[in-house]
Write a protein that holds these residues in place. Structure first.
Motif, PDB file in Angstrom:
ATOM      1  N   ASN A 115       0.817  -1.221   0.000  1.00 48.07           N
ATOM      2  CA  ASN A 115       0.000   0.000   0.000  1.00 48.07           C
ATOM      3  C   ASN A 115       0.848   1.268   0.000  1.00 48.07           C
ATOM      4  O   ASN A 115       0.549   2.244   0.695  1.00 48.07           O
ATOM      5  N   GLU A 242     -10.270   9.166  -3.951  1.00 47.31           N
ATOM      6  CA  GLU A 242     -10.037   7.992  -3.111  1.00 47.31           C
ATOM      7  C   GLU A 242     -10.314   8.251  -1.631  1.00 47.31           C
ATOM      8  O   GLU A 242     -11.096   7.532  -0.997  1.00 47.31           O
ATOM      9  N   GLN A 246     -13.582   6.890   0.456  1.00 41.78           N
ATOM     10  CA  GLN A 246     -13.344   5.980   1.575  1.00 41.78           C
ATOM     11  C   GLN A 246     -14.056   6.454   2.835  1.00 41.78           C
ATOM     12  O   GLN A 246     -14.729   5.673   3.517  1.00 41.78           O
ATOM     13  N   GLN A 249     -18.023   6.273   2.467  1.00 40.10           N
ATOM     14  CA  GLN A 249     -18.548   4.913   2.587  1.00 40.10           C
ATOM     15  C   GLN A 249     -18.492   4.415   4.029  1.00 40.10           C
ATOM     16  O   GLN A 249     -19.386   3.690   4.488  1.00 40.10           O
ATOM     17  N   PRO A 276     -13.288   0.491   1.455  1.00 37.74           N
ATOM     18  CA  PRO A 276     -11.922  -0.005   1.218  1.00 37.74           C
ATOM     19  C   PRO A 276     -11.197  -0.304   2.529  1.00 37.74           C
ATOM     20  O   PRO A 276     -11.416   0.363   3.543  1.00 37.74           O
ATOM     21  N   GLN A 277     -10.333  -1.321   2.502  1.00 36.17           N
ATOM     22  CA  GLN A 277      -9.526  -1.697   3.677  1.00 36.17           C
ATOM     23  C   GLN A 277     -10.394  -1.900   4.914  1.00 36.17           C
ATOM     24  O   GLN A 277     -10.010  -1.549   6.027  1.00 36.17           O
ATOM     25  N   GLN A 278     -11.567  -2.534   4.727  1.00 35.98           N
ATOM     26  CA  GLN A 278     -12.501  -2.644   5.842  1.00 35.98           C
ATOM     27  C   GLN A 278     -12.022  -3.612   6.917  1.00 35.98           C
ATOM     28  O   GLN A 278     -12.329  -3.437   8.094  1.00 35.98           O
TER      29      GLN A 278
END
Length: 384
Positions: A115, A242, A246, A249, A276-278
């Motif tokens: 990442n 992005e 993020q 959401q 993302p990346q939950q």
């Protein structure tokens, strides 16, 4: 029934304290239960967000991995509680030095980029993030240094303590990993406050830290996505795709939960994979969506209990070194918890900090449990 005299009772107590198993009679059960509860919530939330949609073929990879990390962390926690913490003062320089060496090596070819940050070593199927363990090394090193002085903190002593924190912090920034570097800063700040730093010294350090942050943001040190995260937090209307997406959401997922939640495995945001990346940075959104306000409040309540028990261990510590260790672990968990929960709600910038004991990740889980093992160690040996 025979009556035991006060003198005999004291004699028996002293005899029991001489046993190597005596400290375990004073283990903090509430702290252990709070940590276990948070780890269990994490395993459940991780499974919910990573298992997929097919009930006939649920993916159990992350569930098995996180369960393994939790068990391994528990074993390391027991070991950290077993060895008398006073011995760490003798090893502080060596522990700190090994951590610095690891942070230097990870920046080279042996490190792996994930990442956008070169923060990891890979060993087969497992990854190791040295910056997570260096947090504990910094706590031990600063605690060992500050515990040598009972009087006020002179300027040279303050600068030396700041240097202990600054060197690993700068190496972590080179990865770059702003979130972890901020954890180091907060740990150092709390330890200096406990150690007796003066107000004017606090002001000077704050000005220097602010200047460094401003220069860093306006330089090429940070990746574009990291700069965008900070700009989105300052101005959510900037339209940066992005970072803004993020955070939106994540807030939608939290809002979906209402009071009682949508039910385990029934969160629409979680099932659709829109956050993302939950399973790592935004794991709190799973708790908020599927268990609602009740689940979120329960999780935060467990953190509150954990932090209160750490504070009590610091208060009961038999020496300054033990109190500073507990204070450092308190600062580490508090900052990470506040930041990780705050960024899902939009009240703190997105920095990629994991939620302690809940987010997926072996290095974070194990290092946190080791830190709690040190706290148990200090509390268990308050009579030693």
């Amino acid at each position: 029934m025979a009556v035991i005299s006060l003198e005999e009772r004291r004699s028996r107590e002293l005899d029991s304290r001489g046993s190597p198993y005596a400290p375990w009679m004073h283990i903090d059960v509430l702290l252990v239960l709070a940590a276990a509860g948070l780890a269990a919530i994490g395993v459940g939330a991780i499974y919910s967000t990573t298992r997929g949609r097919d009930p006939e073929n649920f993916d159990t990879f992350f569930l098995e991995r996180q369960s393994l990390f939790a068990v391994a962390g528990a074993l390391f926690m027991m070991f950290a509680a077993w060895v008398p913490y006073q011995e760490l003062a003798k090893l502080a320089v060596a522990i700190y030095g090994v951590g610095i060496l690891a942070l230097i090596v990870v920046l080279g070819p042996l490190g792996e980029e994930v990442n956008g940050a070169r923060s990891w070593f890979r060993f087969g199927d497992f990854q190791l993030q040295p910056s997570e363990f260096q947090k504990l090394a910094v706590i031990v090193a600063v605690a060992a240094f500050l515990s040598r002085f009972e009087d006020h903190m002179s300027v040279p002593r303050v600068f030396f303590a700041v240097g202990i924190v600054a060197w690993p912090g700068l190496l972590v920034l080179l990865q770059p990993d702003v979130g972890t570097a901020l954890v180091y800063v907060f740990i150092g700040f709390v330890l200096l406050l406990i150690g007796g730093i003066r107000f004017r010294q606090v002001t000077g350090i704050a000005l220097i830290a602010t200047t460094v942050v401003v220069l860093m943001v306006n330089s090429n040190m940070l990746e574009e996505y990291q700069t965008n995260r900070l700009r989105t937090f300052v101005d959510p209307t900037t339209g940066i795709t992005e970072a803004g997406f993020q955070q939106r959401q994540a807030q939608i997922a939290i809002g979906n939960g209402g009071v009682h939640g949508t039910g385990y495995g029934e969160g629409s945001q979680t099932l659709s994979g829109l956050v993302p990346q939950q399973h790592t940075d935004f794991i709190f959104t799973v708790v908020g969506e599927e268990f609602g306000f009740v689940g979120a409040a329960t999780t935060l309540g467990l953190y509150a209990l954990l932090l209160l028990r750490i504070l009590q261990a610091a208060r009961l510590a038999r020496d300054r070194f033990g109190a500073l260790i507990c204070s450092g672990v308190f600062a580490m968990i508090l900052f990470q918890m506040f930041e990780a929960v705050g960024m899902t709600l939009g009240i703190t910038p997105i920095t990629g900090i994991p939620l302690p004991l809940v987010s997926y990740g072996g290095s974070s889980t194990i290092s946190t449990l080791i830190g709690l093992g040190l706290v148990l160690n200090v509390r268990m040996r308050r009579f030693a």
